[in-house]
Structure formats: C-alpha cells, structure tokens
Design a protein around this motif. Structure first.
Motif, mmCIF file in Angstrom:
data_model
loop_
_atom_site.group_PDB
_atom_site.id
_atom_site.type_symbol
_atom_site.label_atom_id
_atom_site.label_comp_id
_atom_site.label_asym_id
_atom_site.label_seq_id
_atom_site.Cartn_x
_atom_site.Cartn_y
_atom_site.Cartn_z
ATOM 1 N N SER A 22 -30.367 25.516 -44.845
ATOM 2 C CA SER A 22 -28.590 24.953 -45.018
ATOM 3 C C SER A 22 -27.957 26.006 -44.374
ATOM 4 C CB SER A 22 -29.519 24.337 -46.600
ATOM 5 O OG SER A 22 -29.270 25.538 -47.301
ATOM 6 N N GLN A 23 -26.398 25.378 -44.741
ATOM 7 C CA GLN A 23 -25.573 26.573 -44.772
ATOM 8 C C GLN A 23 -25.624 26.075 -46.573
ATOM 9 O OE1 GLN A 23 -22.308 24.595 -42.177
ATOM 10 N NE2 GLN A 23 -23.361 24.329 -40.201
ATOM 11 N N ILE A 24 -25.174 28.078 -46.617
ATOM 12 C CA ILE A 24 -24.784 28.630 -48.215
ATOM 13 C C ILE A 24 -23.593 29.539 -47.639
ATOM 14 C CG2 ILE A 24 -26.873 28.606 -48.692
ATOM 15 C CD1 ILE A 24 -28.029 31.198 -48.077
ATOM 16 N N ASP A 25 -22.967 29.900 -48.932
ATOM 17 C CA ASP A 25 -21.781 30.594 -48.388
ATOM 18 C C ASP A 25 -22.810 32.008 -49.494
ATOM 19 O OD1 ASP A 25 -20.149 29.196 -47.496
ATOM 20 O OD2 ASP A 25 -19.631 27.949 -49.045
ATOM 21 N N GLY A 28 -19.274 37.833 -48.595
ATOM 22 C CA GLY A 28 -19.758 38.606 -47.846
ATOM 23 C C GLY A 28 -20.186 38.460 -46.361
ATOM 24 N N ALA A 29 -21.434 37.261 -46.085
ATOM 25 C CA ALA A 29 -21.434 36.679 -45.053
ATOM 26 C C ALA A 29 -20.293 36.473 -43.977
ATOM 27 C CB ALA A 29 -22.856 35.989 -45.337
ATOM 28 N N PRO A 30 -21.169 35.407 -43.479
ATOM 29 C CA PRO A 30 -19.493 34.108 -42.340
ATOM 30 C C PRO A 30 -19.797 32.740 -42.968
ATOM 31 C CG PRO A 30 -20.769 36.148 -41.101
ATOM 32 C CD PRO A 30 -21.218 36.303 -41.743
ATOM 33 N N SER A 50 -32.457 33.953 -44.987
ATOM 34 C CA SER A 50 -32.750 34.155 -43.964
ATOM 35 C C SER A 50 -31.678 33.949 -42.432
ATOM 36 C CB SER A 50 -34.114 34.653 -43.329
ATOM 37 O OG SER A 50 -34.295 35.067 -42.063
ATOM 38 N N PRO A 51 -31.024 34.736 -42.260
ATOM 39 C CA PRO A 51 -30.231 33.371 -41.129
ATOM 40 C C PRO A 51 -30.781 32.913 -40.390
ATOM 41 C CG PRO A 51 -29.041 35.916 -41.018
ATOM 42 C CD PRO A 51 -30.590 35.841 -42.602
#
Length: 163
Positions: A22-25, A28-30, A50-51
């Motif tokens: 999933s997309q997470i906020d 410091g990460a995009p 992990s991206p």
C-alpha cells in the motif's frame, strides 16, 4: 512485484511474508510511494516497510521445491572460497551473506567448515568471526529450505550435512 502472502528473502533480515502492499505516508519519504509491509518469519510481531522499488536491499522470492531439489543434488559441485588473505575474509563473508544467494551461502559454509576441521586437527577452536558467519549462513539456508521443501529444521540439516 510480489503479492500479499508471498514468502520472500529480504536481505539479511531473512525470510519474510508480504502482509500488505500500500501507499503510506512516512515522514521524510516521498508521498504516494508504494511500500511492502513485511513480517519476518522468525519474529511475527516485527514489521518492515520497504519501498516496492527498493534497490538497496536484496529482495527475491524463496526458491521453489523443484529448485531446492536441484540445488541439493549439486551440493558436491559447489566450490569453497579460495582463502588468499584472512584480513579480507570477513569482508568477503559479509558480501556473500548480503547476496542472499544460496549457492554463495553454501560455498561460505563449506569454506568455514573446511577451516574449522583444519583448526580442530591442529588442536585449535574455530575463530569467533568464522563461527558468527557460519551460523548466519546456516540459518539463512535452513530457513529458506525449510519453507521450500516443507521440512523441519532437523530434516534440512540432515540433507545438507554432506557439506
């Protein structure tokens, strides 16, 4: 790309199961970046984010039962590491562990066991460095083969005892 439920090798953290994608906020990460949520098999309470596009850590599927059987058949042909300089051996050990490549891990185990047998014949103990890397390599091998072959640790250790 992996899917939820896949068992993967995640760098030196070992075998993990993909729990979510999933997309997470993360501060410091995009924003909008997609991550795997991984759970290490040996520590189910732990979480690793992990991206999906991570290139810094080795990520790969665990080998199949067929690949494991082929690998076990060729154990005798796996070469040990030519020892040229003990000063640089630890760096080579680190690189082999970080590769997450089973052939390299078997080669590492063969090398250390050969050194261990030589030291024992000289009335000496295995070095702490060799012992540490031997345990790490054996653990990585066993954990992956246990899943791939659906066998218990003792059964896997018996299969690879020829090293």
């Amino acid at each position: 790309m992996f899917t939820v439920g896949d068992y993967i090798v995640y760098g030196t953290d070992g075998i993990c199961i993909v729990k979510d994608i999933s997309q997470i906020d993360i501060p410091g990460a995009p924003s909008g970046r997609t991550y795997y949520l991984l759970s290490p098999v040996g520590a189910r309470e732990s979480k690793i984010y992990s991206p999906v596009d991570n290139t810094k850590v080795t990520m790969r599927r665990i080998i199949s039962k067929e690949e494991a059987a082929k690998l076990l058949k060729k154990l005798d042909s796996i070469q040990d590491i030519p020892v040229t300089d003990d000063k640089f051996m630890e760096q080579q050990y680190k690189e082999m562990i970080a590769s997450c490549d089973l052939v390299q891990l078997f080669s590492l185990v063969k090398t250390i066991r050969k050194k261990q047998n030589k030291r024992i014949s000289e009335g000496k103990k295995i070095t702490s460095t060799d012992e540490r890397y031997l345990k790490r390599a054996e653990e990585a091998i066993c954990s992956e083969l246990m899943l791939a072959l659906d066998k218990e640790r003792e059964e896997v250790l018996e299969l690879v005892s020829c090293l």
